[in-house]
Enzyme design. Sequence first.
Site, PDB file in Angstrom:
ATOM      1  N   ARG A 180     -70.209 -73.936 138.636  1.00  0.00           N
ATOM      2  CA  ARG A 180     -71.174 -74.568 137.587  1.00  0.00           C
ATOM      3  C   ARG A 180     -71.586 -75.925 137.780  1.00  0.00           C
ATOM      4  NH1 ARG A 180     -68.337 -73.419 131.916  1.00  0.00           N
ATOM      5  NH2 ARG A 180     -69.034 -71.197 132.356  1.00  0.00           N
ATOM      6  N   HIS A 201     -72.872 -77.493 131.425  1.00  0.00           N
ATOM      7  CA  HIS A 201     -73.124 -75.914 131.475  1.00  0.00           C
ATOM      8  C   HIS A 201     -74.559 -76.073 131.857  1.00  0.00           C
ATOM      9  CE1 HIS A 201     -73.579 -71.557 130.989  1.00  0.00           C
ATOM     10  NE2 HIS A 201     -72.237 -71.736 130.501  1.00  0.00           N
ATOM     11  N   HIS A 228     -70.576 -79.558 128.019  1.00  0.00           N
ATOM     12  CA  HIS A 228     -70.235 -78.299 127.852  1.00  0.00           C
ATOM     13  C   HIS A 228     -68.589 -78.485 127.644  1.00  0.00           C
ATOM     14  CE1 HIS A 228     -69.619 -73.938 127.205  1.00  0.00           C
ATOM     15  NE2 HIS A 228     -68.938 -73.879 128.289  1.00  0.00           N
ATOM     16  N   GLU A 265     -68.389 -64.020 136.289  1.00  0.00           N
ATOM     17  CA  GLU A 265     -68.877 -65.209 136.061  1.00  0.00           C
ATOM     18  C   GLU A 265     -68.870 -66.120 137.299  1.00  0.00           C
ATOM     19  OE1 GLU A 265     -67.635 -66.941 132.324  1.00  0.00           O
ATOM     20  OE2 GLU A 265     -68.156 -65.204 131.290  1.00  0.00           O
ATOM     21  N   ARG A 301     -64.202 -77.092 135.574  1.00  0.00           N
ATOM     22  CA  ARG A 301     -63.276 -75.894 135.343  1.00  0.00           C
ATOM     23  C   ARG A 301     -64.333 -74.527 135.630  1.00  0.00           C
ATOM     24  NH1 ARG A 301     -64.361 -72.750 131.159  1.00  0.00           N
ATOM     25  NH2 ARG A 301     -65.784 -74.071 129.819  1.00  0.00           N
TER      26      ARG A 301
HETATM   27  C1  SIN Z   1     -70.216 -68.966 129.177  1.00  0.00           C
HETATM   28  O1  SIN Z   1     -70.175 -68.010 128.637  1.00  0.00           O
HETATM   29  O2  SIN Z   1     -70.909 -69.234 130.183  1.00  0.00           O
HETATM   30  C2  SIN Z   1     -69.260 -70.143 128.859  1.00  0.00           C
HETATM   31  C3  SIN Z   1     -67.928 -69.718 129.150  1.00  0.00           C
HETATM   32  C4  SIN Z   1     -67.158 -70.909 129.624  1.00  0.00           C
HETATM   33  O3  SIN Z   1     -67.366 -72.029 129.429  1.00  0.00           O
HETATM   34  O4  SIN Z   1     -66.235 -70.712 130.549  1.00  0.00           O
END
Ligand code: SIN
Length: 524
Positions: A276, A230, A333, A114, A368
Amino acid sequence: MENHEYDVLIIGSGMAALQCAIHASVTKKVLLITKTDVRSCNTYLAQGGVAVAYAAGDSSESHKEDTMVAGRFHNREQAVSILVEDGFYAVDELVQEGMDFDRDAQGNLMYGLEGAHSHRRILHSSGDSTGRKLFEFLWHKVQASPVECLENHRAQELLISEKGSCIGVATKDMNGRVHLFYASHTVLASGGCGQLYPYTTNHENACGDGFALALHAGAVLKDMEFMQFHPTGLYGNGGVKGLISEAVRGEGGILVDENRMRIMQGIHPLEDLAPRHLVSQTIFSHMAEGHAVYLDISAVENFDGKFPAIAALCRRNGVDWREGLLPVAPASHFMMGGVEVDARGATNIPGLYAVGEVACTGVHGANRLASNSLLEGLVFGKKAGMAIAEAPPQKVAALPLRKKKQPGKKNLPDLLDLKQMMFRYAGISRSAEGLGELFRYLRQFDVESLLEGGLLEFNDSELTTVFMLLTAWCIAVGADTRTESRGAHLRSDYPEEDPRWQGVSCTVDLFAKKGRIIHEFVKA
Ligand code: SIN
């Protein structure tokens, strides 16, 4: 009014609440209180997994570094070390106990990628249903423990003794009856406040209850300007319908405009997997210029096999994922700030603790890192639970309560207006001028008298509005005070990071103490 006595009250039912309950119940009589049902929480919705340096070749140092970089070095380094190091053991414990994280055909754990992670280190369960699977795993443990659970009880007000300790909580049941629960340890584990914005990935229960309860009781809140948006909410019919996990970009999804031009190229070396806040801010500015933004999933193999919940979300909302383009928009988010706590969850009020999203341990800094939130709940929920289990027993039910003024005339905002105002002026991009508008709007609602008066008279929907208003005020105060841009806090009038602000927190403190950076909350 009915009175009840426990050793520990836990308000909320997500990951951090369950962990805390399991560990505190080793020696203490624990009651978990939730305003609707236990599964109605953000943990249950979490698609993305648990970040942990568990794979060969990865290390806690690297996980820590990624966390600090994403957090723009506003993180409390000691808390980050605890997160990544204790996190390793907490996840190992789950694996040994049989939690079914996804494995390949050979039975090896699979690690996803991620945004802003330098290794594949995200554990998932049933693809994009990690939160639900973890919840059920821990819930099973709770049910096998002596923890009691009470659903459909709304925490209305914390009980504060004349000497300033928290000695429990007043709730209302579904019939509007007041109950007083006394305990020497009260833990806020009530999650976040995504519902303060019109577009959100959060559960409808995430209305900021815990932040407002704590503030009203005199707890210190900090870093509330750091609200994470997000990048990829599924966008349709003028709204966000749910989350499209960042893991989709980890598997090859890319962000494009209506001409299929990539929008993250040239913005950051990690492109679509940049931290993010940068991705959200880029999508936001494209949308502000009138472009549509899509997640192009044509390179993602076996999309519905890997992401069954997202495929179902698309189907429910009339989006045919087989066409390869999912319309997206940023959505509120995660709150990085919150009730200031130490590593054991203790607040400045004796007897009051906070864990999970409502707490600010400092682990997340200004932004975060993806999939660090379930890990935070696992680690810090457990630490608080263990600390409480070790604390000596105490009787508090007979202590006299601090007096509150009679509440004044009820003048509350319309929630849709409040959400629009928050998005416009304290959303992805802020400025002194916009925040001035927001304060002019918020001042109509006499926040001061809400803080001085009792909260028991409010009915359920009024109380939601009060909690959202108080939380909104804290975000506005932080956003106005921090005259720089850092992580999720973007000021168009102060577009750069300012080294003088690094590691400095904006604190909302009703009982200002010497030696802190204080915003005089009530006078703002
Ligand atoms: C996501 O799956 O993108 C959200 C997970 C997160 O907020 O860390």
